[in-house]
Design a protein around this motif. Sequence first.
Motif, PDB file in Angstrom:
ATOM      1  N   VAL A 205     -39.980 -22.698 111.112  1.00 27.83           N
ATOM      2  CA  VAL A 205     -40.433 -21.310 110.971  1.00 27.83           C
ATOM      3  C   VAL A 205     -40.849 -21.021 109.535  1.00 27.83           C
ATOM      4  N   LEU A 206     -40.064 -21.514 108.587  1.00 25.03           N
ATOM      5  CA  LEU A 206     -40.370 -21.298 107.170  1.00 25.03           C
ATOM      6  C   LEU A 206     -41.697 -21.963 106.801  1.00 25.03           C
ATOM      7  N   GLY A 207     -41.875 -23.202 107.277  1.00 24.66           N
ATOM      8  CA  GLY A 207     -43.150 -23.868 107.035  1.00 24.66           C
ATOM      9  C   GLY A 207     -44.301 -23.124 107.682  1.00 24.66           C
ATOM     10  N   GLY A 208     -44.062 -22.597 108.872  1.00 21.97           N
ATOM     11  CA  GLY A 208     -45.098 -21.850 109.568  1.00 21.97           C
ATOM     12  C   GLY A 208     -45.549 -20.613 108.812  1.00 21.97           C
ATOM     13  N   LYS A 209     -44.637 -19.955 108.115  1.00 20.34           N
ATOM     14  CA  LYS A 209     -45.002 -18.781 107.302  1.00 20.34           C
ATOM     15  C   LYS A 209     -45.967 -19.177 106.196  1.00 20.34           C
TER      16      LYS A 209
ATOM     17  N   VAL B  67     -38.271 -29.660 117.699  1.00 18.99           N
ATOM     18  CA  VAL B  67     -38.635 -28.269 117.421  1.00 18.99           C
ATOM     19  C   VAL B  67     -40.147 -28.213 117.225  1.00 18.99           C
ATOM     20  N   ILE B  68     -40.813 -27.363 118.009  1.00 17.89           N
ATOM     21  CA  ILE B  68     -42.253 -27.161 117.889  1.00 17.89           C
ATOM     22  C   ILE B  68     -42.492 -25.663 117.712  1.00 17.89           C
ATOM     23  N   HIS B  69     -42.984 -25.288 116.537  1.00 16.96           N
ATOM     24  CA  HIS B  69     -43.191 -23.870 116.206  1.00 16.96           C
ATOM     25  C   HIS B  69     -44.677 -23.556 116.135  1.00 16.96           C
ATOM     26  N   GLN B  70     -45.070 -22.462 116.754  1.00 14.65           N
ATOM     27  CA  GLN B  70     -46.449 -21.986 116.697  1.00 14.65           C
ATOM     28  C   GLN B  70     -46.539 -20.830 115.703  1.00 14.65           C
TER      29      GLN B  70
ATOM     30  N   THR C 267     -48.465 -17.486 116.838  1.00 13.13           N
ATOM     31  CA  THR C 267     -47.915 -16.666 117.926  1.00 13.13           C
ATOM     32  C   THR C 267     -46.471 -16.298 117.648  1.00 13.13           C
ATOM     33  N   GLY C 268     -45.818 -17.067 116.794  1.00 19.24           N
ATOM     34  CA  GLY C 268     -44.417 -16.824 116.465  1.00 19.24           C
ATOM     35  C   GLY C 268     -43.440 -17.479 117.415  1.00 19.24           C
TER      36      GLY C 268
ATOM     37  N   PRO D 292     -44.190 -18.857 127.170  1.00 21.89           N
ATOM     38  CA  PRO D 292     -44.491 -17.429 127.207  1.00 21.89           C
ATOM     39  C   PRO D 292     -45.616 -17.083 126.237  1.00 21.89           C
ATOM     40  N   SER D 293     -46.404 -16.103 126.596  1.00 23.84           N
ATOM     41  CA  SER D 293     -47.474 -15.623 125.726  1.00 23.84           C
ATOM     42  C   SER D 293     -47.062 -14.279 125.146  1.00 23.84           C
ATOM     43  N   SER D 294     -46.781 -14.278 123.850  1.00 19.00           N
ATOM     44  CA  SER D 294     -46.287 -13.052 123.217  1.00 19.00           C
ATOM     45  C   SER D 294     -47.394 -12.250 122.546  1.00 19.00           C
ATOM     46  N   ASP D 295     -48.569 -12.878 122.344  1.00 18.03           N
ATOM     47  CA  ASP D 295     -49.641 -12.177 121.631  1.00 18.03           C
ATOM     48  C   ASP D 295     -50.897 -12.008 122.480  1.00 18.03           C
TER      49      ASP D 295
END
Length: 343
Positions: free
Chosen positions: A59-63, A188-191, A194-195, A262-265
Motif C-alpha cells: 500500500v505504501l509503495g502504491g501511494k 499480496v497484490i495491491h491496485q 482502485t485502492g 470487487p469494483s470500488s471505483d
Amino acid sequence: MAPMGIRLSPLGVAVFCLLGVGVIYHLYAGVFSSHLAALRQRRRVDLRDLLAVSVEAAVLGGKEVKQVRKENSLKEKSKGKTREGASELLTMGDLQSHRKMFNLLKNTFPDITINSEEHDNKLDAVAWSRDIPADILEKIGRGKEVPAESITVWIDPLDATQEYTENLVKYVTTMVCVAVDGKPIIGVIHQPFTGFTAWAFVGQGSNVRPRSSYSVSPPKVVVSRSHSGKVKNFILDAFGNGTTVIEAGGAGYKVLSLLEIPSSDGSTMDQADVYVHITFIKKWDICAGAAVLNALGGNMTTLKGEDIDYSGTPLNNKGLVASVGVNHKALLEKLPNWDPEKH
C-alpha cells in the motif's frame, strides 16, 4: 635431604596468571560464540506479522506510484530490452515505491532475504505501524513462525511499468510475496489506482476468492500485451479457434482477472479463465500471484506442469500456466510442445 619446592619469580606468577586468563577467555569466548550462532539460527519470524507488513508495504509503495503518476513526474528511462525486444522501462514511480517497500520490510525484518525488481541504495527510516488489518486478525492466528533464514521475499514495486507510462493504470499493481523454503506462502497484490488489496496465506486464509464458474471449452485466456502475436497462435493451437484471447498488462493484474474482484471505483476488470505466459518471466512478477492461487486451491506451474522454485535466481525460463477452479492438469495436456529457451 629437604624436599624440593618450586619457586616462581613474580614475573613467572604474572605469566602463569595471564596464560590462565587467556585459556579461560578462549573457553568462554568459544561458548559465547556457539551460543550466539545458535541464537542466530533460532531467529524466527511470525508469518502473520510478515503478512501485515507486506500489505502495509504494498500500500505504501502504491501511494508513491500514484503520486508520481498524478504529478506526471515519471522521468522514465530504459533499462534495456526484453527477450521479445520490448523496452524495459524505469520510472520514478518504480524507484520511490521500491525505496518505501524494501526499507519497510528490511527495517522490520533485517534477517530475511529480500529480492526486488529495482536496485537502489537510498535508505529510508520508514517503520511498521504495528497495525494488523482487521481481516487478517479475523482469519489468521499468531504462532505461524518459521526460521528467518528459510524466508525469501520477492518485491515488485511497480508491475506493468509500460502501461503505467501510457496511463493505462488499471493494469498497475504493487506486489509482495513471501516464499518459505522456495514455496510461495504469502501473496499480496495491491491496485494503487482502485485502492484494492488482495492478500492470501496458503493454508490459512485470504480476502479474495475464485469466481463461481469458469469455462474451458474453450476458455478465455489472458496473455501479455508485449508479445501477443506468438502467444495467440500458441493459445489457438491449444484450445481451438473459438478461444478468446485477452491482452493485458502486468502479471499481477492477470492473476486478479482469474478471481472475483470487487469494483470500488466503477472500473471493470477483465475476466479470464486461464493465464498463460510462454517466454521468460521474473519471479517478482509471479510469486505473489502463485501464492494467492495456491491459497485458493489453484495452480501456477511451468508450461510442463512443474512447480516453480521461488528461491535462488530470479528468472523463470520455462513459461507458466495459471488457473483456479478448473482442472489444471487437463489444461496442461492440451498445450503444444514449446520450449521458451528456443523462442
